[in-house]
Design a protein around this motif. Structure first.
Motif, PDB file in Angstrom:
ATOM      1  N   GLU A  41       7.324  -1.254  25.919  1.00 32.06           N
ATOM      2  CA  GLU A  41       8.216  -0.780  25.188  1.00 32.06           C
ATOM      3  C   GLU A  41       7.764   0.220  24.346  1.00 32.06           C
ATOM      4  N   ARG A  42       7.781   1.535  24.558  1.00 32.38           N
ATOM      5  CA  ARG A  42       7.054   2.380  23.573  1.00 32.38           C
ATOM      6  C   ARG A  42       7.995   2.630  22.321  1.00 32.38           C
ATOM      7  N   ARG A  43       9.249   2.616  22.377  1.00 36.09           N
ATOM      8  CA  ARG A  43       9.680   2.893  20.993  1.00 36.09           C
ATOM      9  C   ARG A  43       9.777   1.807  19.906  1.00 36.09           C
ATOM     10  N   ASN A  44      10.139   0.506  20.480  1.00 34.17           N
ATOM     11  CA  ASN A  44      10.223  -0.560  19.547  1.00 34.17           C
ATOM     12  C   ASN A  44       9.618  -1.684  20.088  1.00 34.17           C
ATOM     13  N   PRO A  45       8.417  -1.852  20.199  1.00 33.99           N
ATOM     14  CA  PRO A  45       7.868  -2.997  20.765  1.00 33.99           C
ATOM     15  C   PRO A  45       7.714  -4.350  20.001  1.00 33.99           C
ATOM     16  N   ASP A  46       7.634  -5.309  20.454  1.00 34.29           N
ATOM     17  CA  ASP A  46       7.205  -6.534  19.537  1.00 34.29           C
ATOM     18  C   ASP A  46       6.104  -6.556  18.862  1.00 34.29           C
ATOM     19  N   VAL A  47       5.010  -6.227  19.973  1.00 30.49           N
ATOM     20  CA  VAL A  47       3.678  -6.081  19.403  1.00 30.49           C
ATOM     21  C   VAL A  47       2.834  -4.534  19.764  1.00 30.49           C
TER      22      VAL A  47
ATOM     23  N   PHE B 273       8.353  -5.061  10.173  1.00 24.21           N
ATOM     24  CA  PHE B 273       6.815  -4.654  10.238  1.00 24.21           C
ATOM     25  C   PHE B 273       6.281  -5.199  11.674  1.00 24.21           C
ATOM     26  N   GLY B 274       5.098  -4.525  12.152  1.00 21.45           N
ATOM     27  CA  GLY B 274       4.576  -5.141  13.221  1.00 21.45           C
ATOM     28  C   GLY B 274       4.162  -6.618  13.332  1.00 21.45           C
ATOM     29  N   PHE B 275       3.832  -7.357  12.102  1.00 20.41           N
ATOM     30  CA  PHE B 275       3.596  -8.536  12.004  1.00 20.41           C
ATOM     31  C   PHE B 275       4.589  -9.543  12.364  1.00 20.41           C
ATOM     32  N   GLU B 276       5.719  -9.058  12.131  1.00 19.17           N
ATOM     33  CA  GLU B 276       7.034  -9.968  12.186  1.00 19.17           C
ATOM     34  C   GLU B 276       7.173 -10.850  13.616  1.00 19.17           C
ATOM     35  N   LYS B 277       6.667 -10.203  14.730  1.00 20.69           N
ATOM     36  CA  LYS B 277       6.643 -10.829  15.912  1.00 20.69           C
ATOM     37  C   LYS B 277       5.543 -11.614  16.572  1.00 20.69           C
ATOM     38  N   LEU B 278       4.545 -11.476  15.630  1.00 19.55           N
ATOM     39  CA  LEU B 278       3.482 -12.057  16.292  1.00 19.55           C
ATOM     40  C   LEU B 278       3.357 -13.594  15.985  1.00 19.55           C
TER      41      LEU B 278
ATOM     42  N   SER C  96       0.922  -1.422  -0.138  1.00 14.31           N
ATOM     43  CA  SER C  96      -0.011  -0.136  -0.128  1.00 14.31           C
ATOM     44  C   SER C  96       0.865   1.220  -0.095  1.00 14.31           C
ATOM     45  N   ARG C  97       0.551   2.229  -1.157  1.00 15.33           N
ATOM     46  CA  ARG C  97       1.194   3.161  -1.037  1.00 15.33           C
ATOM     47  C   ARG C  97       0.630   4.745  -0.232  1.00 15.33           C
ATOM     48  N   LEU C  98      -0.748   4.356  -0.025  1.00 15.77           N
ATOM     49  CA  LEU C  98      -1.508   5.361   0.745  1.00 15.77           C
ATOM     50  C   LEU C  98      -1.885   4.925   2.212  1.00 15.77           C
ATOM     51  N   ALA C  99      -1.856   3.888   2.790  1.00 16.16           N
ATOM     52  CA  ALA C  99      -2.157   3.420   3.912  1.00 16.16           C
ATOM     53  C   ALA C  99      -1.134   4.237   4.911  1.00 16.16           C
ATOM     54  N   LYS C 100      -1.520   4.461   6.247  1.00 13.24           N
ATOM     55  CA  LYS C 100      -0.733   4.856   7.123  1.00 13.24           C
ATOM     56  C   LYS C 100      -0.655   3.502   8.428  1.00 13.24           C
TER      57      LYS C 100
ATOM     58  N   GLY D 241     -18.833   5.946  22.738  1.00 13.92           N
ATOM     59  CA  GLY D 241     -19.063   5.265  23.624  1.00 13.92           C
ATOM     60  C   GLY D 241     -18.692   3.692  23.240  1.00 13.92           C
ATOM     61  N   ARG D 242     -17.823   3.303  22.210  1.00 18.65           N
ATOM     62  CA  ARG D 242     -17.462   2.333  22.011  1.00 18.65           C
ATOM     63  C   ARG D 242     -15.842   2.343  21.657  1.00 18.65           C
ATOM     64  N   ILE D 243     -15.150   1.061  21.767  1.00 14.10           N
ATOM     65  CA  ILE D 243     -13.674   0.990  21.574  1.00 14.10           C
ATOM     66  C   ILE D 243     -13.832  -0.001  20.608  1.00 14.10           C
ATOM     67  N   VAL D 244     -12.552   0.180  19.530  1.00 11.95           N
ATOM     68  CA  VAL D 244     -12.448  -1.143  18.820  1.00 11.95           C
ATOM     69  C   VAL D 244     -10.788  -1.281  19.002  1.00 11.95           C
ATOM     70  N   VAL D 245     -10.371  -2.548  19.503  1.00 15.59           N
ATOM     71  CA  VAL D 245      -9.485  -3.154  19.861  1.00 15.59           C
ATOM     72  C   VAL D 245      -8.793  -3.709  18.704  1.00 15.59           C
ATOM     73  N   SER D 246      -7.488  -3.414  18.451  1.00 16.73           N
ATOM     74  CA  SER D 246      -6.759  -3.871  17.054  1.00 16.73           C
ATOM     75  C   SER D 246      -5.526  -4.235  17.457  1.00 16.73           C
ATOM     76  N   ILE D 247      -4.853  -5.051  16.539  1.00 18.19           N
ATOM     77  CA  ILE D 247      -3.490  -5.408  16.650  1.00 18.19           C
ATOM     78  C   ILE D 247      -2.787  -4.681  15.345  1.00 18.19           C
ATOM     79  N   ASP D 248      -1.685  -4.027  15.590  1.00 23.09           N
ATOM     80  CA  ASP D 248      -1.293  -3.204  14.594  1.00 23.09           C
ATOM     81  C   ASP D 248      -0.224  -4.168  13.839  1.00 23.09           C
ATOM     82  N   TYR D 249      -0.783  -4.219  12.699  1.00 28.80           N
ATOM     83  CA  TYR D 249       0.379  -5.262  11.536  1.00 28.80           C
ATOM     84  C   TYR D 249       1.437  -4.479  10.964  1.00 28.80           C
ATOM     85  N   SER D 250       1.141  -3.310  10.992  1.00 28.33           N
ATOM     86  CA  SER D 250       2.426  -2.393  10.153  1.00 28.33           C
ATOM     87  C   SER D 250       3.403  -2.117  11.131  1.00 28.33           C
ATOM     88  N   GLY D 251       3.357  -1.647  12.447  1.00 32.76           N
ATOM     89  CA  GLY D 251       4.337  -1.286  13.119  1.00 32.76           C
ATOM     90  C   GLY D 251       4.600   0.457  13.135  1.00 32.76           C
TER      91      GLY D 251
END
Length: 233
Positions: free
Chosen positions: A132-138, A228-233, A52-56, A147-157
Motif C-alpha cells: 500500500e504505497r499511500r498509507n501503509p501500516d509499515v 506516525f509510522g510506529f503506531e502500527k508496529l 524533533s523540529r528539524l528531522a525529516k 555497495g552496501r544497503i542499510v535496511v530500516s523501519i521508518d518510525y515517522s511515516g
C-alpha cells in the motif's frame, strides 16, 4: 534497552539536529551527510518523532548488508526475520534510494526488495503481505550506497516536516523543518525567552510565525499529526 537510530534531515542541518537530539535524551550522536545517528531506548525514538523540529524521518536500522546486484539484494533480505518486525496482515511500502552498476534505478531496487520480503512470509507461514504505497501500516527504508544497503523501519511515516496544521499551501511553501532551522540559527528561542517579538513582513503562508509560536509556547511539532509510522508496529 538502547538501540541505534538514524534521523534524516536536509543537508546542512546535521549539527543543529545533533544538538536537538541530545536535548531529547539521545546519546552517541554521530553526524553524517543529511542525517545523524544516535543511540537510545524506544522512548527516545518515539520522542524524536514527536518533538524533533528539524528531522525529516526517524529510522530504526535493522541490518547493514553488502549487495552487488539484484539477486544478492533478494538473498540478503531473505535472511532477515520479518515476522519479528510486523505481521503479514499489515500493509507495507518500501522507500528505496541509491544505485550501483547492477541496480540502476530505485524502482527496480524497491521491486526486488518487495519480492524478497513477500516471498519470505509465504515461505514462513503462507500469508502474503500487501503493498500500500499511500498509507501503509509499515514503511520500510532501504538505502544503497557504496555497495552496501542499510535496511530500516521508518518510525515517522510521512515526512516529519508535515506538522498537520497546514490546511492550504501556496505554490512553493517553506518547509516547516527548514523554517525551524532558520529560527534556531537566529536564536529565536533565546529572543522569545528574553521577551522579544518576531515580525515577518514577507509573510506568505505564515510558516515562520507558526513555527516560532510553537517554539515559544513549547508545543511539540508532532502533536497535530494524524499518525506516525510506529503506531502500527
Amino acid at each position: 534497552m538502547a538501540s541505534e537510530w538514524f534521523a534524516a534531515c536536509p543537508k546542512g542541518l546535521e549539527g543543529l539536529l545533533a544538538s536537538e537530539l541530545q536535548t531529547l535524551g539521545a546519546g552517541g550522536t554521530r553526524e553524517t551527510v543529511a542525517g545523524v545517528y544516535f543511540d537510545g531506548p524506544l522512548a527516545v525514538g518515539y520522542g524524536a518523532c514527536i518533538w524533533s523540529r528539524l528531522a525529516k524521518r526517524i529510522l530504526k536500522p535493522l541490518a547493514t548488508l553488502d549487495v552487488a546486484d539484484g539477486d544478492q539484494l533478494y538473498q540478503h533480505l531473505q535472511s532477515i526475520n520479518w515476522a519479528g518486525q510486523f505481521s503479514p496482515r499489515q500493509t507495507i511500502a518500501i522507500d528505496f534510494s541509491g544505485e550501483n552498476h547492477a541496480i540502476r534505478n530505485t524502482q527496480y531496487g524497491a521491486q526486488r526488495s518487495k519480492d524478497a520480503i513477500v516471498d519470505w512470509f509465504v515461505a514462513n507461514g503462507g500469508e502474503r503481505p500487501s503493498v500500500e504505497r499511500r498509507n501503509p501500516d509499515v514503511r520500510l527504508n532501504i538505502r544503497l550506497s557504496k555497495g552496501r544497503i542499510v535496511v530500516s523501519i521508518d518510525y515517522s511515516g510521512a515526512s516529519l516536516h508535515q506538522r498537520g496544521y497546514r490546511q492550504k499551501a501556496g505554490a512553493a511553501p517553506l518547509k516547516e523543518n527548514l523554517a525551524a532551522a532558520i529560527l534556531l540559527r537566529a536564536d529565536w528561542p533565546g529572543v522569545a525567552a528574553r521577551g522579544g517579538a518576531l515580525i515577518d513582513p514577507m509573510c506568505g503562508s505564515a510558516t515562520l510565525l507558526l513555527e516560532a509560536a510553537m517554539m515559544a509556547a513549547d508545543i511539540a511539532p508532532g502533536l497535530s499529526r494524524k499518525r506516525f509510522g510506529f503506531e502500527k508496529l
